[in-house]
Design a protein around this motif. Sequence first.
Motif, PDB file in Angstrom:
ATOM      1  N   UNK A 234       0.855  -1.184   0.000  1.00 38.06           N
ATOM      2  CA  UNK A 234       0.000   0.000   0.000  1.00 38.06           C
ATOM      3  C   UNK A 234       0.892   1.236   0.000  1.00 38.06           C
ATOM      4  N   UNK A 235       0.367   2.345  -0.471  1.00 41.59           N
ATOM      5  CA  UNK A 235       1.144   3.578  -0.537  1.00 41.59           C
ATOM      6  C   UNK A 235       1.163   4.263   0.820  1.00 41.59           C
ATOM      7  N   UNK A 236       2.382   4.475   1.333  1.00 40.13           N
ATOM      8  CA  UNK A 236       2.546   5.141   2.621  1.00 40.13           C
ATOM      9  C   UNK A 236       3.959   5.697   2.735  1.00 40.13           C
ATOM     10  N   UNK A 237       4.121   6.597   3.680  1.00 43.85           N
ATOM     11  CA  UNK A 237       5.435   7.104   4.043  1.00 43.85           C
ATOM     12  C   UNK A 237       5.762   6.525   5.408  1.00 43.85           C
ATOM     13  N   UNK A 238       6.943   5.949   5.543  1.00 41.81           N
ATOM     14  CA  UNK A 238       7.392   5.406   6.815  1.00 41.81           C
ATOM     15  C   UNK A 238       8.170   6.516   7.509  1.00 41.81           C
ATOM     16  N   UNK A 239       7.622   7.019   8.614  1.00 42.22           N
ATOM     17  CA  UNK A 239       8.244   8.179   9.249  1.00 42.22           C
ATOM     18  C   UNK A 239       9.513   7.796   9.995  1.00 42.22           C
ATOM     19  N   UNK A 240      10.129   8.774  10.600  1.00 48.11           N
ATOM     20  CA  UNK A 240      11.391   8.613  11.312  1.00 48.11           C
ATOM     21  C   UNK A 240      11.344   7.492  12.337  1.00 48.11           C
ATOM     22  N   UNK A 241      10.185   7.289  12.969  1.00 52.36           N
ATOM     23  CA  UNK A 241      10.045   6.301  14.038  1.00 52.36           C
ATOM     24  C   UNK A 241       9.390   5.002  13.574  1.00 52.36           C
ATOM     25  N   UNK A 242       9.123   4.877  12.279  1.00 52.91           N
ATOM     26  CA  UNK A 242       8.547   3.651  11.745  1.00 52.91           C
ATOM     27  C   UNK A 242       7.042   3.649  11.592  1.00 52.91           C
ATOM     28  N   UNK A 243       6.382   4.750  11.955  1.00 49.46           N
ATOM     29  CA  UNK A 243       4.927   4.826  11.775  1.00 49.46           C
ATOM     30  C   UNK A 243       4.606   4.996  10.291  1.00 49.46           C
ATOM     31  N   UNK A 244       3.487   4.424   9.882  1.00 56.94           N
ATOM     32  CA  UNK A 244       3.054   4.504   8.484  1.00 56.94           C
ATOM     33  C   UNK A 244       2.063   5.652   8.326  1.00 56.94           C
ATOM     34  N   UNK A 245       2.383   6.545   7.386  1.00 57.37           N
ATOM     35  CA  UNK A 245       1.513   7.671   7.059  1.00 57.37           C
ATOM     36  C   UNK A 245       0.878   7.349   5.706  1.00 57.37           C
ATOM     37  N   UNK A 246      -0.437   7.160   5.638  1.00 57.64           N
ATOM     38  CA  UNK A 246      -1.075   6.827   4.362  1.00 57.64           C
ATOM     39  C   UNK A 246      -0.864   7.932   3.323  1.00 57.64           C
TER      40      UNK A 246
END
Length: 92
Positions: free
Chosen positions: A70-82
């Motif tokens: 799925x399309x997401x950005x993995x932030x600095x801490x590993x959280x997925x931002x859709x």
Amino acid sequence: MPNLYDTLIAILREHWKTHNNAYPQRIELSASDMQLLKGERTLVNETMNFKLTDGWEASFHGTPVQIGDVSCVIDLHGARIPVVPVHTDKQA
């Protein structure tokens, strides 16, 4: 028409603002979103007469890009931002 380029720019700007200019770990895009982004970036570069270097598809404004489920950005801490592309259609 969805505009993935502007959506990713907005997410990166918010991430930099929130995380003291740190880059996300990576951007993961579905195969169709990867093709969409590649097309948008190619159009921008050709319109501006910029030269594309080898491997340009592997990063977006300094952030690694790869295929994901799925399309997401993995932030600095590993959280997925859709990643939800904004629509630029103008209705008259």
